[in-house]
Design a protein around this motif. Structure first.
Motif, PDB file in Angstrom:
ATOM      1  N   VAL A 245      93.773  -7.926  16.434  1.00  0.00           N
ATOM      2  CA  VAL A 245      94.429  -7.407  17.920  1.00  0.00           C
ATOM      3  C   VAL A 245      93.458  -7.229  18.809  1.00  0.00           C
ATOM      4  CG1 VAL A 245      95.817  -5.233  18.616  1.00  0.00           C
ATOM      5  CG2 VAL A 245      95.922  -6.395  16.204  1.00  0.00           C
ATOM      6  N   ALA A 246      92.292  -6.597  18.852  1.00  0.00           N
ATOM      7  CA  ALA A 246      91.397  -6.585  19.939  1.00  0.00           C
ATOM      8  C   ALA A 246      91.194  -8.123  20.619  1.00  0.00           C
ATOM      9  CB  ALA A 246      89.969  -6.088  19.466  1.00  0.00           C
ATOM     10  N   GLY A 247      91.028  -9.005  19.597  1.00  0.00           N
ATOM     11  CA  GLY A 247      90.789 -10.326  20.113  1.00  0.00           C
ATOM     12  C   GLY A 247      91.862 -10.974  20.878  1.00  0.00           C
ATOM     13  N   LEU A 248      93.102 -10.563  20.360  1.00  0.00           N
ATOM     14  CA  LEU A 248      94.347 -11.025  21.196  1.00  0.00           C
ATOM     15  C   LEU A 248      94.140 -10.377  22.693  1.00  0.00           C
ATOM     16  CD1 LEU A 248      97.091 -12.519  21.529  1.00  0.00           C
ATOM     17  CD2 LEU A 248      98.049 -10.344  20.146  1.00  0.00           C
ATOM     18  N   LEU A 249      94.016  -9.155  22.576  1.00  0.00           N
ATOM     19  CA  LEU A 249      94.062  -8.263  23.960  1.00  0.00           C
ATOM     20  C   LEU A 249      92.969  -8.974  24.912  1.00  0.00           C
ATOM     21  CD1 LEU A 249      94.903  -6.157  25.817  1.00  0.00           C
ATOM     22  CD2 LEU A 249      93.435  -4.497  24.721  1.00  0.00           C
ATOM     23  N   ALA A 250      91.676  -9.205  24.299  1.00  0.00           N
ATOM     24  CA  ALA A 250      90.831  -9.634  24.893  1.00  0.00           C
ATOM     25  C   ALA A 250      91.114 -11.034  25.662  1.00  0.00           C
ATOM     26  CB  ALA A 250      89.460  -9.804  24.270  1.00  0.00           C
ATOM     27  N   LEU A 251      91.496 -11.888  24.536  1.00  0.00           N
ATOM     28  CA  LEU A 251      92.047 -13.178  24.987  1.00  0.00           C
ATOM     29  C   LEU A 251      92.881 -13.089  26.380  1.00  0.00           C
ATOM     30  CD1 LEU A 251      92.376 -16.309  24.628  1.00  0.00           C
ATOM     31  CD2 LEU A 251      94.074 -15.940  22.873  1.00  0.00           C
ATOM     32  N   MET A 252      94.034 -12.143  26.322  1.00  0.00           N
ATOM     33  CA  MET A 252      94.948 -12.334  27.398  1.00  0.00           C
ATOM     34  C   MET A 252      94.181 -11.603  28.456  1.00  0.00           C
ATOM     35  SD  MET A 252      98.201 -10.194  25.572  1.00  0.00           S
ATOM     36  CE  MET A 252      99.197 -11.118  24.023  1.00  0.00           C
ATOM     37  N   LEU A 253      93.147 -10.744  28.553  1.00  0.00           N
ATOM     38  CA  LEU A 253      92.687 -10.215  29.603  1.00  0.00           C
ATOM     39  C   LEU A 253      91.812 -11.486  30.432  1.00  0.00           C
ATOM     40  CD1 LEU A 253      91.815  -6.784  28.418  1.00  0.00           C
ATOM     41  CD2 LEU A 253      93.412  -7.001  30.094  1.00  0.00           C
ATOM     42  N   ILE A 285      87.601  -9.136  33.275  1.00  0.00           N
ATOM     43  CA  ILE A 285      86.435 -10.146  32.340  1.00  0.00           C
ATOM     44  C   ILE A 285      85.804  -9.034  31.740  1.00  0.00           C
ATOM     45  CG2 ILE A 285      84.352 -11.485  32.711  1.00  0.00           C
ATOM     46  CD1 ILE A 285      85.864 -12.850  34.838  1.00  0.00           C
ATOM     47  N   SER A 286      85.257  -8.011  32.514  1.00  0.00           N
ATOM     48  CA  SER A 286      84.368  -6.869  31.841  1.00  0.00           C
ATOM     49  C   SER A 286      84.964  -6.259  30.591  1.00  0.00           C
ATOM     50  CB  SER A 286      84.006  -5.744  32.867  1.00  0.00           C
ATOM     51  OG  SER A 286      83.128  -6.486  33.728  1.00  0.00           O
ATOM     52  N   GLU A 287      86.238  -5.941  30.718  1.00  0.00           N
ATOM     53  CA  GLU A 287      86.972  -5.116  29.628  1.00  0.00           C
ATOM     54  C   GLU A 287      87.118  -6.326  28.407  1.00  0.00           C
ATOM     55  OE1 GLU A 287      90.804  -3.866  30.702  1.00  0.00           O
ATOM     56  OE2 GLU A 287      91.025  -3.061  28.840  1.00  0.00           O
ATOM     57  N   GLY A 288      87.334  -7.688  28.937  1.00  0.00           N
ATOM     58  CA  GLY A 288      87.734  -8.304  27.630  1.00  0.00           C
ATOM     59  C   GLY A 288      86.301  -8.885  27.039  1.00  0.00           C
ATOM     60  N   THR A 289      85.227  -8.994  27.555  1.00  0.00           N
ATOM     61  CA  THR A 289      84.145  -9.313  26.987  1.00  0.00           C
ATOM     62  C   THR A 289      83.551  -8.131  26.028  1.00  0.00           C
ATOM     63  OG1 THR A 289      82.796  -8.599  28.935  1.00  0.00           O
ATOM     64  CG2 THR A 289      83.325 -10.968  28.480  1.00  0.00           C
ATOM     65  N   ALA A 290      83.882  -6.930  26.597  1.00  0.00           N
ATOM     66  CA  ALA A 290      83.541  -5.809  25.801  1.00  0.00           C
ATOM     67  C   ALA A 290      84.046  -5.557  24.594  1.00  0.00           C
ATOM     68  CB  ALA A 290      83.701  -4.442  26.510  1.00  0.00           C
ATOM     69  N   LEU A 291      85.564  -5.962  24.460  1.00  0.00           N
ATOM     70  CA  LEU A 291      86.493  -6.164  23.169  1.00  0.00           C
ATOM     71  C   LEU A 291      85.806  -7.188  22.303  1.00  0.00           C
ATOM     72  CD1 LEU A 291      89.851  -5.948  25.033  1.00  0.00           C
ATOM     73  CD2 LEU A 291      89.271  -4.231  23.276  1.00  0.00           C
ATOM     74  N   VAL A 292      85.585  -8.263  22.996  1.00  0.00           N
ATOM     75  CA  VAL A 292      85.081  -9.411  22.203  1.00  0.00           C
ATOM     76  C   VAL A 292      83.616  -9.037  21.406  1.00  0.00           C
ATOM     77  CG1 VAL A 292      84.169 -11.506  21.935  1.00  0.00           C
ATOM     78  CG2 VAL A 292      86.196 -11.299  23.319  1.00  0.00           C
ATOM     79  N   SER A 293      82.737  -8.289  22.062  1.00  0.00           N
ATOM     80  CA  SER A 293      81.452  -8.019  21.577  1.00  0.00           C
ATOM     81  C   SER A 293      81.605  -6.998  20.281  1.00  0.00           C
ATOM     82  CB  SER A 293      80.633  -7.433  22.520  1.00  0.00           C
ATOM     83  OG  SER A 293      80.389  -8.349  23.786  1.00  0.00           O
ATOM     84  N   ALA A 312      85.599 -16.302  27.027  1.00  0.00           N
ATOM     85  CA  ALA A 312      84.617 -15.216  27.560  1.00  0.00           C
ATOM     86  C   ALA A 312      83.605 -16.289  28.135  1.00  0.00           C
ATOM     87  CB  ALA A 312      84.223 -14.384  26.565  1.00  0.00           C
ATOM     88  N   ILE A 313      83.107 -17.410  27.344  1.00  0.00           N
ATOM     89  CA  ILE A 313      82.087 -18.250  27.733  1.00  0.00           C
ATOM     90  C   ILE A 313      82.725 -18.904  29.125  1.00  0.00           C
ATOM     91  CG2 ILE A 313      80.872 -20.410  27.189  1.00  0.00           C
ATOM     92  CD1 ILE A 313      81.268 -19.796  24.204  1.00  0.00           C
ATOM     93  N   HIS A 314      83.727 -19.195  29.156  1.00  0.00           N
ATOM     94  CA  HIS A 314      84.241 -19.827  30.530  1.00  0.00           C
ATOM     95  C   HIS A 314      83.929 -18.885  31.791  1.00  0.00           C
ATOM     96  CE1 HIS A 314      85.549 -23.868  29.360  1.00  0.00           C
ATOM     97  NE2 HIS A 314      86.309 -23.300  28.352  1.00  0.00           N
TER      98      HIS A 314
END
Length: 428
Positions: A245-253, A285-293, A312-314
């Motif tokens: 779920v965190a990954g899905l939110l991060a992907l959207m952001l 981007i900051s919020e998304g990468t924080a979720l991924v990490s 996130a890499i892109h």
């Protein structure tokens, strides 16, 4: 969980935007209580929709009432009682609601605590709307209406179908819920685990349709992508330890962060490698990468988290030439092994082409020609055209760009593909 209002406090309470956001926020909360009390989801949903329509008219003229939740609940319950007295009233409701007599009377609703409105049933609704008895298209429509608070007309407009068609689709979905005998309560842990994948898939489909509309003149449908993010935020808040779920939110952001740079001043499509990266939303981007990490640190990675890591890499590449394609290729390789989605295989082929050369990518694309899910899809031609262009074979690139343009129903995508064909033609 207690129901809380999260509408932006900086928005004027007298503005139409405040009322609209408030209604969308309150809709699932009120629907949950009404459905629980009346025991019939379909009737409850109809009654709450009538209350929302009445509120949209009356709040605009008279302002938001002191207790908006209680107001909606009382009007919805009144409509249910009206229906019991006269079933025919249901057919006249949308014409009558504009002249709803409530606006002529002082309206004082009882406190939320007395009505049982302090419980947020949004998650119950979300899981109910994504029941396995529904097709994906029906689940999306019902989710947007029951959980997202969108009207039938808004949903129909978003999916470019007549309102009557969408009304029928929603009606069939509600009937399927009724026939399946699903009780209005939180799924058991086993049922929740079983349905969570469907819930995330529906939210993912809603987001994708909003970010890259499959048809029509607009490249984006911001209302859909924004609604998907809002609902996924709620799901993440309710399941904070779920990495997918965190990954899905991060992907959207991380994907939506690029939206402003994805279109030019005339609405034309601008591909990732040509975008002005200064326009990307750094906060998202900051919020998304924080979720991924955080999600990677907490456990194993699933498909959504891996896609978020690629996004996130892109997003973290300051220039297109800084993109870490070997890492992207490796992540797509892992994703390809855990998924039978041919779009993943197609994206893996692109990553291989960026690392090992276009010839290697074309060889992988050829393997997808026999895939039943992808055969005839315009993206297959679009990728092949791009790879032929990379190796300087403009004749074949033109052929496949034109084929791809004929295959897409998105006008901005069609225009972009035709432009690429024209440029290649100018070189040959």
């Amino acid at each position: 969980m207690n129901a809380k209002l999260v509408t932006d406090p900086g928005t004027s309470t007298n503005s139409p935007e405040f009322a609209e956001h408030l209604l969308r926020e309150l809709a699932p909360q009120v629907l949950g209580v009404v459905a629980r009390k009346c025991g019939d989801f379909a009737d409850a949903e109809d009654a709450v929709q009538e209350a929302l329509i009445a509120a949209a008219t009356q709040w605009r003229a008279a302002g938001v009432p002191t207790n908006p939740r209680g107001w909606l609940y009382s009007v919805a319950m009144r409509r249910l009682k009206d229906r019991v007295r006269s079933e025919s009233a249901r057919r006249r409701r949308e014409n009558e609601v504009a002249s709803e007599h409530a606006h002529d009377q002082p309206f004082v609703s009882p406190p939320d605590e007395e009505l049982g409105l302090m419980t947020d049933d949004t998650l119950v609704l979300l899981f109910m709307c994504c029941h396995s008895a529904l097709s994906p298209s029906s689940a999306i429509a019902l989710t947007l209406r029951a959980v997202g608070g969108l009207t039938t007309a808004e949903i129909a407009s978003a999916f470019l179908v007549p309102e009557a068609t969408m009304a029928q689709r929603i009606s069939r979905a509600k009937q399927s819920i009724k026939s399946s005998g699903v009780a209005f309560r939180m799924p058991t842990d086993d049922d929740m685990a079983e349905r969570l994948g469907a819930v995330m898939h529906v939210l993912y489909l809603i987001f994708n349709e909003g970010y890259a509309s499959s048809s029509g003149p607009e490249l984006h449908r911001v209302d859909l992508s924004a609604e998907a993010i809002r609902l996924t935020r709620m799901l993440h808040a309710l399941t904070p330890n779920n990495g997918e779920v965190a990954g899905l939110l991060a992907l959207m952001l991380l994907t939506d962060a690029r939206r402003s740079a994805r279109t030019g001043c005339h609405g034309e499509l601008i591909p990732l490698d040509a975008q002005d990266r200064s326009l990307w939303d750094r906060q998202m981007i900051s919020e998304g990468t924080a979720l991924v990490s955080s999600a990677f640190a907490s456990g194993s990675a699933g498909p959504y988290l891996l896609q978020a890591a690629i996004a996130a890499i892109h997003d973290e590449s300051a220039r297109v030439q800084d993109t870490d394609w070997p890492q992207i290729m490796a992540l797509y390789g892992v994703l390809k092994r855990m998924s039978d989605n041919p779009m993943v295989a197609l994206n893996h082929a692109i990553a291989v082409a960026m690392v090992d050369g276009a010839e290697a990518g074309l060889a992988l694309v050829s393997e997808l020609d026999t895939d039943q899910k992808l055969r005839g899809h315009y993206r297959l031609d679009a990728v092949r055209a791009h790879l032929y262009e990379m190796i300087g074979d403009d004749a074949r690139a033109i052929l496949h760009y034109r084929a791809a343009a004929e295959g897409t129903a998105s006008i901005p995508e069609r225009d972009y593909l035709n432009l690429k064909a024209a440029r290649a033609s100018g070189r040959s």
